[in-house]
Design an enzyme around this catalytic site. Structure first.
Site, PDB file in Angstrom:
ATOM      1  N   HIS A  13       0.832  -1.210   0.000  1.00  0.00           N
ATOM      2  CA  HIS A  13       0.000   0.000   0.000  1.00  0.00           C
ATOM      3  C   HIS A  13       0.866   1.259   0.000  1.00  0.00           C
ATOM      4  O   HIS A  13       0.568   2.237  -0.696  1.00  0.00           O
ATOM      5  CB  HIS A  13      -0.934   0.015   1.202  1.00  0.00           C
ATOM      6  N   HIS A  35      -9.438  -2.217  -4.503  1.00  0.00           N
ATOM      7  CA  HIS A  35      -8.319  -2.533  -3.621  1.00  0.00           C
ATOM      8  C   HIS A  35      -7.340  -3.487  -4.297  1.00  0.00           C
ATOM      9  O   HIS A  35      -6.124  -3.392  -4.091  1.00  0.00           O
ATOM     10  CB  HIS A  35      -8.801  -3.134  -2.301  1.00  0.00           C
ATOM     11  N   ASP A  79      -3.255  -3.030  -4.685  1.00  0.00           N
ATOM     12  CA  ASP A  79      -2.203  -4.020  -4.449  1.00  0.00           C
ATOM     13  C   ASP A  79      -1.339  -4.224  -5.687  1.00  0.00           C
ATOM     14  O   ASP A  79      -0.108  -4.339  -5.594  1.00  0.00           O
ATOM     15  CB  ASP A  79      -2.821  -5.361  -4.044  1.00  0.00           C
ATOM     16  N   HIS A 123      -0.854 -11.320  -4.860  1.00  0.00           N
ATOM     17  CA  HIS A 123       0.527 -10.844  -4.764  1.00  0.00           C
ATOM     18  C   HIS A 123       1.511 -11.731  -5.527  1.00  0.00           C
ATOM     19  O   HIS A 123       2.402 -11.237  -6.213  1.00  0.00           O
ATOM     20  CB  HIS A 123       0.938 -10.725  -3.298  1.00  0.00           C
TER      21      HIS A 123
END
Length: 286
Positions: free
Chosen positions: A79, A237, A241, A264
């Site tokens: 973030h 969101h 990321d 991720h």
């Protein structure tokens, strides 16, 4: 390649908060840095050991992105990195007293506010903005990521939660700029499924998680501090990321990134392929 002046912060700023996974209170400090320093992390201002925010230093991608170098570790960096990248901050020293960056309210709002508080200073030397010349692609099971040549940095993301009707299928496509990040992406909080909580706790995660820094989705509703900030807050969101993870390429670049269900690990995999392509294209120019 295009170029612009390198940028750093005007002054030092600090923030204290709790890490979402380890639950430890930490002091976070951002300091201006000299040209060509890049974004670097350390635990102590007196230390000469820094972890550059680069793909080569990624050591973990389980529910957050973790960097390490020579035994030093810093986690949940995505973030903060997304905020710095979207604001065009190239050089900054980041000190965190613990091994995890504080989560704030689960969004990038606190980091955006820190950058605003610090101010941004242009520097004399320039940074080159790379442009992807050929498509790159990554797929693992149902996760698909691709990056295509573009004259802008754009992300188009599809999120599909067939097992949770409250989230369902969401799509958002945005050209990423300081303005769009500030208005459309930074306020969007991390989220989890209510059904995942026991699993995450057994894994030693979300030790600092609460409704103040995350949104929980049940099959029949949402558990949140206040209402959702956008009807499609989860997919926004995910874009947050993705920006943070791709910033680890280590240089500004232009591309249209298309993602379907990425996290991720797959973000980092695409980042490595983008980096390889940019390095190859640079060699061809030479």
């Amino acid at each position: 390649m295009l170029g612009r002046a390198q940028r750093t912060l005007k002054r030092k700023v600090c923030y204290s908060g709790v890490g979402v996974h380890f639950g430890k209170a930490a002091m976070l400090t951002l300091e201006p840095a000299e040209e060509n320093t890049g974004v670097v992390f350390s635990h102590h201002a007196a230390s000469e050991q820094y972890i550059p925010a680069r793909l080569a230093n990624v050591c973990g991608t389980g529910r957050s992105t973790t960097l390490s170098l020579d035994g030093s570790v810093i986690s949940t960096v995505e973030h903060l990195l997304a905020s710095l990248y979207s604001f065009g901050v190239d050089n900054v020293r980041i000190y965190c007293s613990e091994d995890e960056i504080p989560i704030g309210d689960g969004s990038a709002q606190v980091f955006m506010d820190l950058i605003d508080q610090a101010g941004i200073q242009e520097q004399e030397q320039t940074v080159q903005i790379a442009r992807l010349a050929h498509p790159v692609y990554y797929q693992y099971q149902d996760t698909i990521l691709a990056a295509f040549p573009s004259d802008e940095f754009k992300i188009s993301y599809t999120l599909h939660y067939s097992h949770n009707s409250t989230i369902g299928t969401q799509y958002r496509s945005l050209v990423i700029s300081e303005e769009s990040f500030r208005k459309e992406i930074a306020p969007c909080r991390t989220f989890a499924l209510y059904s995942e909580l026991c699993f995450l706790m057994e894994k030693g995660l979300i030790g600092g998680g609460c409704v103040g820094n995350a949104v929980l989705f049940k099959d029949d509703g949402v558990i949140s501090l206040g209402k959702l900030r956008f009807p499609d807050e989860p997919v926004r969101h995910k874009i947050l990321d993705l920006i943070g993870d791709l910033s680890l390429v280590g240089t500004p670049f232009l591309a249209h990134v298309i993602a379907v269900g990425s996290g991720h690990s797959s973000n980092i995999a695409l980042g490595n392929r983008i980096l390889e392509a940019l390095q190859h294209e640079q060699e061809l120019v030479k």
